[in-house]
Design a protein around this motif. Structure first.
Motif, PDB file in Angstrom:
ATOM      1  N   ASP A   1      -5.194  -3.327  -1.825  1.00 54.69           N
ATOM      2  CA  ASP A   1      -3.943  -3.544  -1.092  1.00 54.69           C
ATOM      3  C   ASP A   1      -2.886  -4.156  -2.011  1.00 54.69           C
ATOM      4  OD1 ASP A   1      -1.958  -3.843   0.719  1.00 54.69           O
ATOM      5  OD2 ASP A   1      -3.066  -5.100   2.120  1.00 54.69           O
ATOM      6  N   GLN A   2      -2.214  -3.293  -2.749  1.00 48.73           N
ATOM      7  CA  GLN A   2      -1.079  -3.661  -3.588  1.00 48.73           C
ATOM      8  C   GLN A   2      -0.049  -2.546  -3.492  1.00 48.73           C
ATOM      9  OE1 GLN A   2      -0.378  -6.348  -5.185  1.00 48.73           O
ATOM     10  NE2 GLN A   2      -2.162  -7.302  -6.136  1.00 48.73           N
ATOM     11  N   ASN A   3       1.206  -2.873  -3.740  1.00 54.85           N
ATOM     12  CA  ASN A   3       2.226  -1.815  -3.767  1.00 54.85           C
ATOM     13  C   ASN A   3       1.981  -0.814  -4.884  1.00 54.85           C
ATOM     14  OD1 ASN A   3       3.809  -2.546  -1.529  1.00 54.85           O
ATOM     15  ND2 ASN A   3       4.847  -4.134  -2.706  1.00 54.85           N
TER      16      ASN A   3
ATOM     17  N   GLU B   1      -5.546   1.037   2.002  1.00 54.13           N
ATOM     18  CA  GLU B   1      -6.204   0.185   3.005  1.00 54.13           C
ATOM     19  C   GLU B   1      -7.486   0.836   3.515  1.00 54.13           C
ATOM     20  OE1 GLU B   1      -4.492  -2.806   5.031  1.00 54.13           O
ATOM     21  OE2 GLU B   1      -2.413  -2.431   4.482  1.00 54.13           O
TER      22      GLU B   1
ATOM     23  N   ARG C   1      -0.304   0.513  -1.327  1.00 55.12           N
ATOM     24  CA  ARG C   1      -1.058  -0.272  -0.348  1.00 55.12           C
ATOM     25  C   ARG C   1      -2.231   0.511   0.244  1.00 55.12           C
ATOM     26  NH1 ARG C   1       1.739  -3.455   4.092  1.00 55.12           N
ATOM     27  NH2 ARG C   1      -0.382  -4.288   4.086  1.00 55.12           N
TER      28      ARG C   1
END
Length: 438
Positions: free
Chosen positions: A230-232, A309, A307
């Motif tokens: 979960d990161q840009n 998930e 992101r």
């Protein structure tokens, strides 16, 4: 025009089926703007819940089986922030649920356990286990993992354990009175929780990488574990264990590269339904001091996802969500085929009215993906057909908190889902159809 949330993502004349060339996104959005849509209410319109908790199709039922703050079997209280979850078979037809609690060190009520059973006594996150009777009532509820940091999602293994993922790598920094031993414990790991036992001392699975973990899914044919971040500017990872089923024995961590598009950012102008060949590059520093693991992957050509998930296995393929990916920044669902070693964009939301920040997802017995929304305003469970068509399956009538942890009982007869905050776990059932081989 105002689009209904029941509009298909596949618009009239647009096929998103494997092997059929997809219409370009530009043409796709043009069709939306021109009103060339079809609509579906696969299970009928949602009926307003007189109890104000969950709107469902006619004939569908639910009951609350767990609520934040209630007393559990081990004498502690149910922690808040209900997130990822999975269901396992229990004895005599019972169902075992393992549920994450996404809590930071300063958030309460947290997961309570003795110091010897906590990974880090400063952290409030962890998991609870629920034993559910055949009649969908709660038999037992207790802490099964404690002392971890922001346990977001995770995934079930074929050997009936739950991998709980930490979504935070920061080390808690509390004052000396709260931390008299000046202990500094690293976070950002996965932890394995057995469905067949109560709380045990947590062991960080460092070989699976130190990063902002979100979710995992296991390929039962190889034992390989696929992981989202979960990161840009996240990457998509594969862990190849030395001994399948024994994750503490270590293994090799790799990141996905799209061969003809090295280091591609998939969040903008990415083509729908065009399978691209992939390869995997090995990560050397799996336990960095800082949140830099993805940078090593990207220097080696790894694709960038916005992101990453939820992830699930469906008919031999892995589907994973990118919560804010896409031209509208409202979400994407990618499809990875391990047999063909290809990846493709399965669904992209053109706007919040269709799909708003997809998060956790699972495969339903009737063959569709069920996706939890984590957007703004009203929150829905969204069904996605094998053709990529979206429809709403349930509405959170309780508040505007996200849905999380959607999963089905081993027999497929009950769907479980969480309302994240302040914390409700619901059992849902109906006479839904079954798809052989789904």
């Amino acid at each position: 025009m105002v689009l209904s949330r029941r509009n298909f993502l596949s618009l009239a004349g647009i096929s998103i089926t494997t092997g059929v060339a997809a219409v370009s996104l530009k043409n796709y959005y043009t069709r939306v703007a021109n009103g060339q849509t079809t609509e579906t209410e696969k299970f009928g319109k949602l009926i307003s819940d007189p109890n104000g908790i969950l709107d469902l199709p006619k004939g569908w039922q639910y009951q609350v089986i767990s609520q934040v703050g209630k007393s559990m079997s081990d004498g502690t209280s149910v922690p808040t922030s209900f997130d990822g979850m999975a269901a396992f078979p229990g004895e005599n037809g019972q169902i075992i649920l393992i549920r994450n609690h996404e809590l930071s060190p300063h958030e309460f009520p947290g997961v309570i356990a003795s110091k010897e059973h906590k990974y880090d006594h400063l952290s409030q996150g962890g998991t609870t286990t629920l034993i559910i009777n055949k009649n969908r009532t709660l038999a037992q509820e207790f802490v099964s993992l404690a002392g971890t940091n922001r346990n977001c999602a995770g995934g079930a293994t074929p050997w009936h354990s739950w991998i709980s993922c930490e979504e935070e790598i920061s080390t808690p920094q509390l004052n000396s009175q709260e931390n008299p031993d000046n202990v500094s414990v690293k976070h950002g790991y996965n932890f394995e929780v057995s469905s067949q036992s109560k709380i045990a001392k947590p062991i960080a699975l460092t070989a699976m990488g130190r990063f902002r973990h979100e979710a995992i899914a296991v390929d039962p044919s190889t034992g390989y574990i696929y992981q989202t971040e979960d990161q840009n500017d996240s990457c998509f990872y594969r862990f190849r264990p030395r001994q399948p089923g024994n994750l503490q024995a270590g293994g090799i961590l790799e990141a996905l590269v799209i061969e003809e598009m090295p280091s591609i950012d998939t969040s903008k102008n990415y083509p729908l339904n065009q399978p691209k060949s992939v390869k995997w590059v090995q990560i050397e520093n799996v336990d960095p001091d800082d949140d830099t693991l993805r940078y090593e992957a990207q220097k080696k050509g790894a694709a960038i996802f916005k992101r990453g998930e939820g992830i699930c296995l469906a008919k031999g393929e892995f589907y994973f969500t990118c919560t804010s990916g896409g031209n509208a920044e409202k979400g994407q669902i990618f499809r990875y085929n391990p047999a063909k070693e290809t990846i493709s964009l399965f669904v992209e939301s053109p706007g919040a009215e269709i799909l708003d920040y997809p998060d956790n997802l699972t495969l339903a017995p009737f063959g569709d993906l069920i996706v939890c929304e984590d957007g703004a305003g009203e929150q829905f469970l969204i069904g996605v057909t094998p053709q990529g068509e979206c429809y709403r399956l349930a509405r959170n009538a309780y508040n505007n908190s996200e849905f999380a942890g959607v999963c089905f009982s081993p027999d497929g007869q009950t769907m479980f889902v969480n309302i994240y905050s302040p914390g409700l776990t619901l059992a849902i059932w109906a006479d839904w159809p079954k798809v052989t081989g789904a």
